[in-house]
Write an enzyme that holds these catalytic residues in place. Structure first.
Site, PDB file in Angstrom:
ATOM      1  N   ASN A  83     -15.029   5.218 -72.530  1.00  0.00           N
ATOM      2  CA  ASN A  83     -14.184   6.174 -73.268  1.00  0.00           C
ATOM      3  C   ASN A  83     -14.979   6.881 -74.341  1.00  0.00           C
ATOM      4  O   ASN A  83     -15.950   6.353 -74.885  1.00  0.00           O
ATOM      5  CB  ASN A  83     -12.966   5.470 -73.881  1.00  0.00           C
ATOM      6  CG  ASN A  83     -13.219   4.960 -75.288  1.00  0.00           C
ATOM      7  OD1 ASN A  83     -13.078   5.694 -76.263  1.00  0.00           O
ATOM      8  ND2 ASN A  83     -13.639   3.695 -75.405  1.00  0.00           N
ATOM      9  N   GLY A 105     -13.129   9.275 -79.445  1.00  0.00           N
ATOM     10  CA  GLY A 105     -13.673   9.891 -80.657  1.00  0.00           C
ATOM     11  C   GLY A 105     -12.806   9.682 -81.880  1.00  0.00           C
ATOM     12  O   GLY A 105     -12.802  10.512 -82.790  1.00  0.00           O
ATOM     13  N   LEU A 106     -12.051   8.561 -81.888  1.00  0.00           N
ATOM     14  CA  LEU A 106     -11.332   8.149 -83.099  1.00  0.00           C
ATOM     15  C   LEU A 106     -10.323   9.183 -83.580  1.00  0.00           C
ATOM     16  O   LEU A 106     -10.097   9.353 -84.771  1.00  0.00           O
ATOM     17  CB  LEU A 106     -12.346   7.805 -84.210  1.00  0.00           C
ATOM     18  CG  LEU A 106     -13.282   6.645 -83.861  1.00  0.00           C
ATOM     19  CD1 LEU A 106     -14.469   6.597 -84.818  1.00  0.00           C
ATOM     20  CD2 LEU A 106     -12.557   5.302 -83.880  1.00  0.00           C
ATOM     21  N   ASN A 129     -14.076  -0.704 -89.338  1.00  0.00           N
ATOM     22  CA  ASN A 129     -14.839  -0.410 -88.116  1.00  0.00           C
ATOM     23  C   ASN A 129     -16.157   0.251 -88.519  1.00  0.00           C
ATOM     24  O   ASN A 129     -16.197   1.445 -88.802  1.00  0.00           O
ATOM     25  CB  ASN A 129     -13.996   0.512 -87.218  1.00  0.00           C
ATOM     26  CG  ASN A 129     -14.743   0.946 -85.976  1.00  0.00           C
ATOM     27  OD1 ASN A 129     -15.814   0.409 -85.665  1.00  0.00           O
ATOM     28  ND2 ASN A 129     -14.190   1.920 -85.274  1.00  0.00           N
ATOM     29  N   CYS A 183     -19.616   3.196 -86.295  1.00  0.00           N
ATOM     30  CA  CYS A 183     -19.488   4.661 -86.282  1.00  0.00           C
ATOM     31  C   CYS A 183     -20.769   5.268 -86.865  1.00  0.00           C
ATOM     32  O   CYS A 183     -21.432   4.646 -87.697  1.00  0.00           O
ATOM     33  CB  CYS A 183     -18.364   5.153 -87.186  1.00  0.00           C
ATOM     34  SG  CYS A 183     -16.935   4.147 -87.237  1.00  0.00           S
ATOM     35  N   LYS A 229     -15.749  -4.856 -88.081  1.00  0.00           N
ATOM     36  CA  LYS A 229     -15.843  -4.722 -86.617  1.00  0.00           C
ATOM     37  C   LYS A 229     -17.257  -4.254 -86.275  1.00  0.00           C
ATOM     38  O   LYS A 229     -17.646  -3.119 -86.577  1.00  0.00           O
ATOM     39  CB  LYS A 229     -14.798  -3.709 -86.138  1.00  0.00           C
ATOM     40  CG  LYS A 229     -14.866  -3.339 -84.662  1.00  0.00           C
ATOM     41  CD  LYS A 229     -14.018  -4.242 -83.812  1.00  0.00           C
ATOM     42  CE  LYS A 229     -13.923  -3.769 -82.377  1.00  0.00           C
ATOM     43  NZ  LYS A 229     -12.743  -2.945 -82.145  1.00  0.00           N
ATOM     44  N   ASN A 243     -17.445  -4.247 -80.714  1.00  0.00           N
ATOM     45  CA  ASN A 243     -16.967  -2.955 -80.223  1.00  0.00           C
ATOM     46  C   ASN A 243     -17.554  -2.698 -78.821  1.00  0.00           C
ATOM     47  O   ASN A 243     -18.102  -3.598 -78.196  1.00  0.00           O
ATOM     48  CB  ASN A 243     -17.376  -1.857 -81.215  1.00  0.00           C
ATOM     49  CG  ASN A 243     -16.324  -0.768 -81.315  1.00  0.00           C
ATOM     50  OD1 ASN A 243     -15.939  -0.199 -80.302  1.00  0.00           O
ATOM     51  ND2 ASN A 243     -15.852  -0.489 -82.511  1.00  0.00           N
ATOM     52  N   THR A 244     -17.480  -1.465 -78.350  1.00  0.00           N
ATOM     53  CA  THR A 244     -17.936  -1.133 -76.989  1.00  0.00           C
ATOM     54  C   THR A 244     -19.465  -0.998 -76.918  1.00  0.00           C
ATOM     55  O   THR A 244     -20.137  -0.775 -77.931  1.00  0.00           O
ATOM     56  CB  THR A 244     -17.314   0.205 -76.549  1.00  0.00           C
ATOM     57  OG1 THR A 244     -17.595   1.178 -77.549  1.00  0.00           O
ATOM     58  CG2 THR A 244     -15.812   0.094 -76.384  1.00  0.00           C
ATOM     59  N   GLY A 273     -14.056  -8.254 -76.176  1.00  0.00           N
ATOM     60  CA  GLY A 273     -14.870  -7.634 -75.120  1.00  0.00           C
ATOM     61  C   GLY A 273     -14.553  -8.259 -73.771  1.00  0.00           C
ATOM     62  O   GLY A 273     -15.019  -9.351 -73.457  1.00  0.00           O
TER      63      GLY A 273
END
Ligand SMILES: Cc1cc2nc3c(=O)[nH]c(=O)nc-3n(C[C@H](O)[C@H](O)[C@H](O)COP(=O)(O)O)c2cc1C
Length: 305
Positions: A66, A69-70, A125, A128, A162, A189-190, A241
């Site tokens: 994905n 984009g927040l 988070n 970023c 995160k 996260n991803t 995850g």
């Protein structure tokens, strides 16, 4: 089935992961949110944010990629339009915040302070890009991670960090988050990926690259949880995850997590969190485990016997 995460008691070890359960009470028609460990809402910037161009999600063999984009309404927009419904659902609410600079994190945290009484925790988070550091992720720098955690103290609720799995050694980042005041770390996260449409010779996602999630990343996340839990035994770790079944969550617990979050699985089954909770409970009963918390760190060998 209750667990402790730092100073907090959660009714279940299974939570909804940020960005996969909406901004508010979207999952309330599918399950009783008061029985969920916590609902971590989609990450919020201090102000509204449009996100990335479509297409934003694409299914891959063992998960999804994905580049949403927040996108979001900003902290104040979320407080004004979503928070009351989420409170009415009885959920333990974890607000997630993000920023492009340390100061944007500070602003987001300050905006949350007036509603601190309604929140269980704030998940910061840090996965970023940092515009003040050549767009390097905050979570790829111990200093930036520490700075962001220090800057978000103003929210006045326990904070979790995160983290990103796109790094060789996650331990110094987890340590920096704890030094900055994080009560726990969410790992993770991803993973950054790229899926290509070979007929069009173009990326599948509008942004190009995106975040890979789902079962494809589970062994990476379980390993990262184990790295942090082994090196920093006093820091609570939340595993995330590729949790799709109860036994997936138990892998994370045995690796050292005290709770887990479920993301991608919810897209296929909006009741996934409730089902996974029931599957863990069943496993504990059939294996004579009295408290799910007893599974945390229960990994005893480094390989098959
Ligand atoms: C569509 C989508 C949106 C996401 N948005 C966020 C987000 O806003 N904030 C965040 O911290 N993580 C976000 N994530 C990451 C998830 O919370 C989770 O860390 C990741 O997907 C791995 O867990 P999973 O394999 O169970 O999905 C998102 C994931 C997906 C699939």
């Amino acid at each position: 089935m209750s667990v402790h995460v730092g100073s907090l008691d959660l009714v279940s070890p299974v939570m909804c992961a940020s960005g996969t359960a909406g901004h508010g009470a979207e999952l309330a028609p599918y399950m009783d949110l008061s029985l969920v460990g916590a609902v971590v809402v989609k990450s919020l910037l201090h102000g509204p944010w449009a996100g990335n161009p479509a297409p934003r999600v694409h299914s891959v063999d063992a998960g999804m990629i994905n580049s949403v984009g927040l996108q979001g309404p900003g902290v104040q927009g979320w407080i004004d339009n979503e928070l009351d419904l989420l409170v009415a659902s009885g959920a333990s609410i974890v607000a997630s915040i993000w920023g492009r600079s340390v100061d944007e994190y500070r602003q987001a945290a300050e905006l949350l302070a007036p509603v601190a009484h309604a929140l269980t925790a704030v998940e910061v988070n840090v996965s970023c890009p940092n515009v003040e550091d050549r767009d390097r992720m905050f979570a790829h720098s111990p200093q930036s991670t520490r700075d962001v955690l220090v800057a978000t103290q103003a929210c006045n609720v326990p904070r979790w960090a995160k983290l990103s799995p796109n790094i060789m050694d996650i331990v110094p980042i987890a340590a920096a988050a704890a030094e900055g005041g994080a009560q726990a770390v969410t790992v993770a996260n991803t993973m950054i990926g790229l899926a290509i449409d070979v007929e069009k010779r173009r990326p599948r996602l509008g942004k190009g690259r995106g975040g890979l999630s789902g079962p494809a990343i589970r062994p990476i996340a379980v390993r990262a949880v184990n790295d942090v839990a082994t090196a920093l035994p006093d820091l609570p770790v939340i595993g995330c995850g590729g949790v799709v079944r109860g036994v997936d969550a138990i892998e994370f617990l045995m690796a050292g997590a005290c709770a887990v979050q479920v993301g991608t699985a919810t897209f296929a089954d909006p009741r996934a969190v409730q089902r996974i909770h029931a599957e863990i409970d069943e496993w504990c009963q059939s294996h004579n485990v009295a408290n799910v918390a007893d599974l945390t760190g229960a990994l005893t060998t480094q390989g098959p016997t």
